[in-house]
Design a protein around this motif. Structure first.
Motif, short mmCIF file in Angstrom:
data_model
loop_
_atom_site.label_atom_id
_atom_site.label_comp_id
_atom_site.label_asym_id
_atom_site.label_seq_id
_atom_site.Cartn_x
_atom_site.Cartn_y
_atom_site.Cartn_z
N GLU A 361 -18.62 -1.23 30.30
CA GLU A 361 -17.12 -0.61 30.31
C GLU A 361 -16.35 -1.15 31.14
O GLU A 361 -15.07 -1.30 30.99
CB GLU A 361 -17.59 0.83 30.31
N LEU A 362 -16.80 -1.33 32.53
CA LEU A 362 -16.02 -1.98 33.54
C LEU A 362 -15.25 -3.32 33.02
O LEU A 362 -14.30 -3.63 33.37
CB LEU A 362 -16.59 -2.12 34.77
N GLU A 363 -16.42 -4.26 32.36
CA GLU A 363 -15.71 -5.41 32.20
C GLU A 363 -14.81 -5.26 30.99
O GLU A 363 -13.85 -5.98 31.10
CB GLU A 363 -17.07 -6.24 31.71
N ALA A 364 -15.01 -4.38 30.08
CA ALA A 364 -13.95 -4.19 29.16
C ALA A 364 -12.83 -3.91 29.63
O ALA A 364 -11.67 -4.33 29.29
CB ALA A 364 -14.64 -3.27 27.97
N GLN A 365 -12.84 -2.79 30.75
CA GLN A 365 -11.46 -2.22 31.33
C GLN A 365 -10.78 -3.46 31.82
O GLN A 365 -9.62 -3.43 31.77
CB GLN A 365 -11.94 -1.30 32.02
N ILE A 366 -11.70 -4.52 32.68
CA ILE A 366 -11.06 -5.57 33.37
C ILE A 366 -10.32 -6.25 32.32
O ILE A 366 -9.24 -6.69 32.70
CB ILE A 366 -12.02 -6.16 34.15
N MET A 372 -3.11 -6.29 29.51
CA MET A 372 -1.88 -5.68 29.92
C MET A 372 -0.98 -6.38 31.02
O MET A 372 0.24 -6.31 30.84
CB MET A 372 -2.11 -4.21 30.29
N GLU A 373 -1.86 -6.72 32.10
CA GLU A 373 -0.87 -7.53 33.01
C GLU A 373 -0.08 -8.67 32.52
O GLU A 373 1.15 -9.00 32.88
CB GLU A 373 -1.68 -7.92 34.20
N LEU A 374 -0.73 -9.38 31.51
CA LEU A 374 -0.19 -10.61 30.83
C LEU A 374 1.07 -10.03 30.04
O LEU A 374 2.11 -10.82 30.09
CB LEU A 374 -1.13 -11.24 30.01
N ALA A 375 0.73 -8.95 29.33
CA ALA A 375 1.79 -8.34 28.53
C ALA A 375 2.95 -7.90 29.41
O ALA A 375 4.36 -8.21 28.88
CB ALA A 375 1.27 -7.42 27.60
N MET A 376 2.74 -7.20 30.61
CA MET A 376 3.75 -6.83 31.54
C MET A 376 4.66 -8.25 31.87
O MET A 376 6.06 -8.07 32.02
CB MET A 376 3.18 -6.11 32.80
N LYS A 377 3.89 -9.38 32.04
CA LYS A 377 4.70 -10.41 32.60
C LYS A 377 5.51 -10.92 31.75
O LYS A 377 6.80 -11.27 31.98
CB LYS A 377 3.38 -11.46 33.21
N MET A 378 5.03 -11.00 30.24
CA MET A 378 5.88 -11.61 29.38
C MET A 378 7.05 -10.46 29.17
O MET A 378 8.31 -11.08 28.74
CB MET A 378 4.95 -11.56 28.07
N LEU A 379 6.81 -9.30 29.13
CA LEU A 379 8.10 -8.40 29.19
C LEU A 379 9.14 -8.56 30.22
O LEU A 379 10.37 -8.52 29.94
CB LEU A 379 7.37 -6.97 29.09
N SER A 458 1.94 3.04 33.27
CA SER A 458 1.42 4.14 33.35
C SER A 458 -0.01 3.84 32.68
O SER A 458 -1.12 4.56 33.11
CB SER A 458 2.13 5.14 32.38
N VAL A 459 -0.21 3.02 31.34
CA VAL A 459 -1.46 3.01 30.74
C VAL A 459 -2.48 2.32 31.83
O VAL A 459 -3.78 2.65 31.80
CB VAL A 459 -1.39 2.16 29.71
N ALA A 460 -2.07 1.02 32.44
CA ALA A 460 -2.79 0.42 33.36
C ALA A 460 -2.99 1.23 34.37
O ALA A 460 -4.49 1.11 34.82
CB ALA A 460 -1.92 -0.55 33.75
N ASN A 461 -2.17 2.20 35.17
CA ASN A 461 -2.74 2.96 36.11
C ASN A 461 -3.77 4.15 35.59
O ASN A 461 -4.68 4.20 36.39
CB ASN A 461 -1.41 3.48 36.62
N LYS A 462 -3.45 4.63 34.68
CA LYS A 462 -4.65 5.50 33.95
C LYS A 462 -5.93 4.91 33.82
O LYS A 462 -6.97 5.21 34.22
CB LYS A 462 -4.49 5.89 32.57
N LEU A 463 -5.93 3.41 33.39
CA LEU A 463 -7.28 2.78 33.46
C LEU A 463 -7.91 2.46 34.67
O LEU A 463 -9.02 2.63 34.86
CB LEU A 463 -6.84 1.44 32.52
N ILE A 464 -7.11 2.15 35.82
CA ILE A 464 -7.51 1.84 37.06
C ILE A 464 -8.15 2.97 37.72
O ILE A 464 -9.05 3.12 38.28
CB ILE A 464 -6.28 1.42 37.94
#
Length: 468
Positions: A361-366, A372-379, A458-464
Motif C-alpha cells: 500500500e505504501l508503494e502504491a501511495q508513493i 500528483m507531484e508531476l501533475a502539480m508541476k505541469m499545472l 490537499s489530496v497529496a497532504n491527505k495521502l501523506i
C-alpha cells in the motif's frame, strides 16, 4: 591457401599459426619490415639466413620485441615521409578523410600500444594508451588544454577514443613532437605503463619523436563532433607501402612480384581476421558495459530493499522475542506452552503478512504521490505560461489605450479625416473589448487552475497524513 600464404622455401604456416596471428596485431606476424628507399619490404623471419655466430632464437621474447620495435619504427618513417610529401603536393589543409593521415594515426596508435602493461578491470584485462598521454599535461602545461578538451568531448566513451582524439588535437596544435619528446624523456613515469623493452622505453621511441618534428609543416583541421573514434579499427594498410626488396634484379622480377602479391594477400587476410575479431570484441565490450550499468542500478535498488527488509526483520524478531518471552512466563505446563507458541507463531505470521500488505500500500501511495507531484508541476508550468500571456496581453491593451488617447487628441485638433479616424477609433475599441474579454477568460482559467492545484495539494497532504 596458396593465395594467402607467402611463398618461400620453408613450409607454409599452418591454420593454427594463421589463427594465432590473426589474434595479434599485424606487426607481430612472422615478418621483418625493412626499408627499400620509399617502399616497404616484407620478409618471413624463417627466410632470413642466420650468421654462424650465436644469436637469439625467434622464440626469444627479447628478440621478438626488438623485431617489433624495428618494424614499427620503419612503418613510422614511411608513414611520416609519405604524409609530408603528399600533403605538400596537395597544398591544402588536411581533414580526417585523408587516407595517408588516417594511416599515420593508426601507426602512432600501434607505437603507443607496443609493450603496454595489461591492467585488470571489472571486464578483464585492458590495455589503453590514454594513461601515458594523460601524463603529458603534468610535463608540459600547454597540453592541459588538449586533455581538458578531450575529456569534454561528448561522444567519447572509451580510453582508446580519448587517446585518438588527443593525438588529433596535438597534431592540429603542431606540438605532437614536443609532447612525445617530453613523455619519452620521463621513463621513470612511463615504467608504470610500459614493459622495459617497449618501444616508448627504447631508442626507437626517441627516433620516432624526432621524426614527428617534420609534421609541423602540415596544416590539419579535424571536426571530431559526431566522429566515432571509439569503435574504429586500427589496422595498418601495408598495401600503400609494399614493394619487393630485390626488385632491382631483373632475372627474378616475375617470381618476386608473385611473392609480393602473395604476401599482400596474406596480410589482407590477416587484416580481415583482425577486423572481425576487433568488431566482435567491441560488441562484447558494449554489451558488458550496458549489462554492468543495469546490474549496478539493480544492485543499488536491491541493497536499499535489503536494508529495509533487514530493519523490518529486526523489528519482527524483537516482537517475536517479546511474544515468546511473554508466552513462556504465562504458560504453566507443556500443553499451555505449546498452544501459546502456536498462537505466537500464528500472530507472527499475521504480522508479517500485514507488514507486506502495508509495504504494498505504501508503494502504491508513493506512486500516486509522484504522479500528483508531476501533475502539480505541469499545472504550475501551465499557470506560469498563462500568466506570461496575460502580462503580454495587458501590455498590448495598455499600448492600444495609449494609441486610442493619442488618436482622440489628434481627432479633436484636426478638421480633416474625422470620418476615417472615427472608424479607426471604433475598430480599436472593438479590439480593446475583445482583448479585455480574452483577458477575463485567461484570468478565469487561471483561477480554475489554481483551484485544481489546491485540490491536488490537499489530496497529496491527505495521502501523506494517511501514510504517516
Amino acid at each position: 591457401m596458396s593465395a594467402l600464404t607467402p611463398q618461400s622455401d620453408m613450409p607454409t604456416p599452418t591454420t593454427d599459426k594463421i589463427t594465432q596471428a590473426a589474434m595479434e596485431t599485424i606487426y607481430l606476424c612472422k615478418f621483418r619490415v625493412s626499408m627499400d628507399g620509399e617502399w616497404l619490404c616484407l620478409r618471413e623471419l624463417d627466410d632470413i639466413s642466420l650468421t654462424p655466430d650465436p644469436e637469439p632464437t625467434h622464440e626469444d621474447p627479447n628478440y621478438l620485441m626488438a623485431n617489433e620495435r624495428m618494424n614499427l619504427m620503419n612503418m613510422a618513417k614511411l608513414s611520416i615521409k609519405g604524409l609530408i610529401e603528399s600533403a605538400l603536393n596537395l597544398g591544402r589543409t588536411l581533414d580526417s578523410d585523408y587516407a595517408p593521415l588516417q594511416q599515420f594515426f593508426v601507426v602512432m596508435e600501434h607505437c603507443l600500444k607496443h609493450g603496454l602493461k595489461a591492467k585488470k578491470t571489472f571486464l578483464g584485462q585492458n590495455k589503453s594508451f590514454w594513461g601515458p598521454l594523460e601524463l603529458v599535461e603534468k610535463l608540459v602545461p600547454e597540453a592541459a588544454e588538449i586533455t581538458a578538451s578531450v575529456k569534454d568531448l561528448p561522444g567519447l566513451k572509451t580510453p582508446v577514443g580519448r587517446g585518438r582524439a588527443w593525438l588529433r588535437l596535438a597534431l592540429m596544435q603542431k606540438k605532437l613532437s614536443e609532447y612525445m619528446k617530453a613523455l619519452i624523456n620521463r621513463k621513470d613515469l612511463l615504467s608504470e605503463f610500459y614493459e622495459p623493452n617497449a618501444l616508448m622505453m627504447e631508442e626507437e621511441g626517441a627516433i620516432i619523436a624526432g621524426l614527428l618534428v617534420g609534421l609541423n609543416v602540415i596544416d590539419a583541421n579535424f571536426c571530431m563532433k559526431g566522429e566515432d573514434l571509439d569503435s574504429q579499427v586500427g589496422v595498418i594498410d601495408f598495401s600503400m607501402y609494399l614493394k619487393d626488396g630485390n626488385s632491382t634484379k631483373g632475372s627474378e622480377g616475375d617470381g618476386q612480384i608473385t611473392a609480393i602479391l602473395d604476401q599482400k594477400n596474406y596480410v589482407e587476410e590477416l587484416n580481415r581476421h583482425l577486423s572481425a575479431t576487433v568488431n566482435n570484441l567491441q560488441a562484447k565490450v558494449d554489451a558488458l558495459e550496458k549489462s554492468n550499468t543495469k546490474l549496478t542500478e539493480e544492485l543499488a535498488v536491491a541493497n536499499n530493499r535489503i536494508i529495509t527488509l533487514q530493519e523490518e526483520m529486526e523489528r519482527v524478531k524483537e516482537e517475536s522475542s517479546y511474544i515468546l518471552e511473554s508466552s513462556r512466563k504465562a504458560t504453566k505446563d507443556r500443553t499451555a506452552d505449546g498452544q501459546a507458541l502456536t498462537e505466537a507463531r500464528k500472530q507472527l505470521k499475521e504480522e508479517t503478512q500485514l507488514r507486506l500488505d502495508v509495504e504494498k500500500e505504501l508503494e502504491a501511495q508513493i506512486g500516486m504521490r509522484q504522479e500528483m507531484e508531476l501533475a502539480m508541476k505541469m499545472l504550475e508550468k501551465d499557470v506560469c505560461e498563462k500568466q506570461d500571456a496575460l502580462v503580454a496581453l495587458r501590455q498590448q491593451l495598455d499600448d492600444l489605450r495609449a494609441l486610442k488617447h493619442e488618436l482622440s487628441f489628434k481627432l479633436q485638433s484636426s478638421d480633416m479625416g474625422v470620418k476615417q479616424k472615427s472608424e479607426l477609433n471604433s475598430r480599436l475599441e472593438e479590439k480593446t473589448n475583445q482583448m479585455a474579454a480574452t483577458i477575463k477568460q485567461l484570468e478565469q482559467s487561471e483561477k480554475d487552475l489554481v483551484k485544481q492545484a489546491k485540490t491536488l495539494n490537499s489530496v497529496a497532504n491527505k495521502l501523506i497524513q494517511k501514510h504517516h
